[in-house]
Scaffold this motif. Structure first.
Motif, mmCIF file in Angstrom:
data_model
loop_
_atom_site.group_PDB
_atom_site.id
_atom_site.type_symbol
_atom_site.label_atom_id
_atom_site.label_comp_id
_atom_site.label_asym_id
_atom_site.label_seq_id
_atom_site.Cartn_x
_atom_site.Cartn_y
_atom_site.Cartn_z
ATOM 1 N N ARG A 224 24.101 17.460 38.187
ATOM 2 C CA ARG A 224 24.655 18.344 39.194
ATOM 3 C C ARG A 224 25.322 19.526 38.508
ATOM 4 O O ARG A 224 25.879 19.389 37.426
ATOM 5 C CB ARG A 224 25.669 17.608 40.075
ATOM 6 N N ALA A 225 25.254 20.662 39.157
ATOM 7 C CA ALA A 225 25.844 21.861 38.558
ATOM 8 C C ALA A 225 26.257 22.838 39.637
ATOM 9 O O ALA A 225 25.692 22.853 40.746
ATOM 10 C CB ALA A 225 24.857 22.524 37.596
ATOM 11 N N ALA A 226 27.251 23.662 39.311
ATOM 12 C CA ALA A 226 27.617 24.805 40.138
ATOM 13 C C ALA A 226 26.894 26.020 39.575
ATOM 14 O O ALA A 226 26.842 26.221 38.363
ATOM 15 C CB ALA A 226 29.121 25.016 40.114
ATOM 16 N N LEU A 227 26.332 26.803 40.467
ATOM 17 C CA LEU A 227 25.543 27.974 40.082
ATOM 18 C C LEU A 227 26.267 29.212 40.590
ATOM 19 O O LEU A 227 26.515 29.346 41.792
ATOM 20 C CB LEU A 227 24.157 27.849 40.712
ATOM 21 N N TRP A 228 26.634 30.106 39.679
ATOM 22 C CA TRP A 228 27.323 31.342 40.027
ATOM 23 C C TRP A 228 26.388 32.496 39.686
ATOM 24 O O TRP A 228 26.052 32.702 38.521
ATOM 25 C CB TRP A 228 28.632 31.469 39.248
ATOM 26 N N LEU A 229 25.961 33.248 40.702
ATOM 27 C CA LEU A 229 24.953 34.285 40.513
ATOM 28 C C LEU A 229 25.514 35.657 40.866
ATOM 29 O O LEU A 229 26.257 35.806 41.840
ATOM 30 C CB LEU A 229 23.735 34.010 41.393
#
Length: 339
Positions: free
Chosen positions: A253-258
């Motif tokens: 699982r990961a947080a994605l900051w774009l």
């Protein structure tokens, strides 16, 4: 189009197909009666009730009645708290016990805490949590991003993308909520003490019977039913399902900051929301203006996801990722299912 998430050897399916169907039915309509669920699934209402009781008592599922902060004049924020490794777990636990937080995660090897925070009104400075965190000696940095537009989330979860129900079953279960007539910019909905008590009870148990809610609030059962319907129609109240950690969660699982070109933000957000790997997606304030929570079978497949799916998002300028180590709290204000 099928993806690698459709491959059985990668799928996180600790529940039987029958139980997954019930879970998806509850995600679609958390207040559906057992008769409505039974009719859609082709089983008896006794079977539906028995399966729900078993899953709930085993800590696999619980239905929550939650509120959209925007419809109440409140704000939702995503916070990133960097702290010393020796303090992250204890600070995270303290944050998880608060009723103004949800989705509290330990990330980046235990040096960062990510969480959602709700504030009364639009100003983050009024948050007691924000006032306290910078004065905590072990906290190195605090960053806050206001949630501007949710592309996927709230009453939608990964099971809406991966569940076994057919289109006809989904249609049969979808609640027939008649929205209030639009009158320009929607003003915040005013709640009285009875509403607040009712919503607090639903946040603990979204399937509580009208009789139970009536006894606890002092309202009549008919008033409880009417007020729930009115709050749903106003966009204040929605129902979500909290899943035990072994039900839907995969191995990485990961947080994605774009960072997205603002002129392409809506397009990119809609595209990201359609990815089967994405459990939550929202536009946020800040240089990284699009956030997503990603759930995927392995680090290798996460690499493929970044290079094959994320890389093709319209207007993409920059990507940052934060691996999630542990989830301390789920979607509601009250911490019940341990993760």
């Amino acid at each position: 189009m099928k993806t690698y998430l459709d491959t059985p050897r990668h799928a996180a399916r600790p529940l039987s197909d029958e139980d997954m169907a019930l879970a998806q039915a509850l995600q679609i309509n958390g207040r559906a009666s057992f008769r409505e669920i039974a009719d859609a699934l082709g089983i008896s209402d006794q079977t539906a009730a028995r399966r729900w009781a078993r899953l709930r008592s085993a800590g696999k599922l619980r239905v929550l009645g939650l509120t959209d902060p925007r419809r109440l004049g409140d704000s939702g924020w995503l916070m990133r708290v960097r702290c010393t490794p020796d303090a992250a777990a204890s600070i995270g636990e303290a944050m998880a016990r608060r009723t103004d937080t949800s989705w509290v995660h330990l990330c980046s090897g235990g040096t960062e805490i990510n969480c959602a925070v709700r504030t009364r009104g639009p100003v983050l400075e009024d948050s007691p949590l924000l006032q306290k965190l910078p004065r905590t000696p072990q906290v190195v940095d605090v960053a806050a991003h206001c949630s501007l537009h949710i592309f996927f989330g709230q009453d939608l979860s990964s099971i809406n993308k991966r569940g076994p129900l057919t289109a006809a079953q989904i249609e049969a279960l979808t609640p027939r909520v008649v929205p209030e007539p639009a009158t320009g910019a929607a003003a915040p909905v005013a709640l009285d003490d009875g509403d607040r008590h009712l919503l607090d009870l639903l946040a603990r148990d979204g399937r509580a019977a009208p009789g139970e809610l009536a006894a606890a609030t002092g309202l009549s059962p008919s008033t409880v039913r009417r007020r729930i319907a009115e709050l749903r129609a106003a966009g204040v109240l929605y129902f979500d399902v909290e899943y035990g950690p072994d039900v839907l969660r995969q191995n990485f699982r990961a947080a994605l900051w774009l960072e997205i070109d603002p002129s392409r933000l809506a397009e990119a957000g809609e595209a990201l929301a359609a990815h089967p790997e994405v459990a939550f997606a929202t536009a946020v304030t800040g240089t990284t203006n699009l956030y997503a929570s990603v759930d995927i079978p392995s680090a290798e497949l996460f690499y493929r996801y970044l290079t094959e799916s994320v890389a093709t998002l319209p207007g993409l300028r920059h990507t940052a990722t934060t691996p999630v180590q542990t989830t301390l709290k789920g979607p509601g204000p009250y911490r019940m299912l341990q993760s």
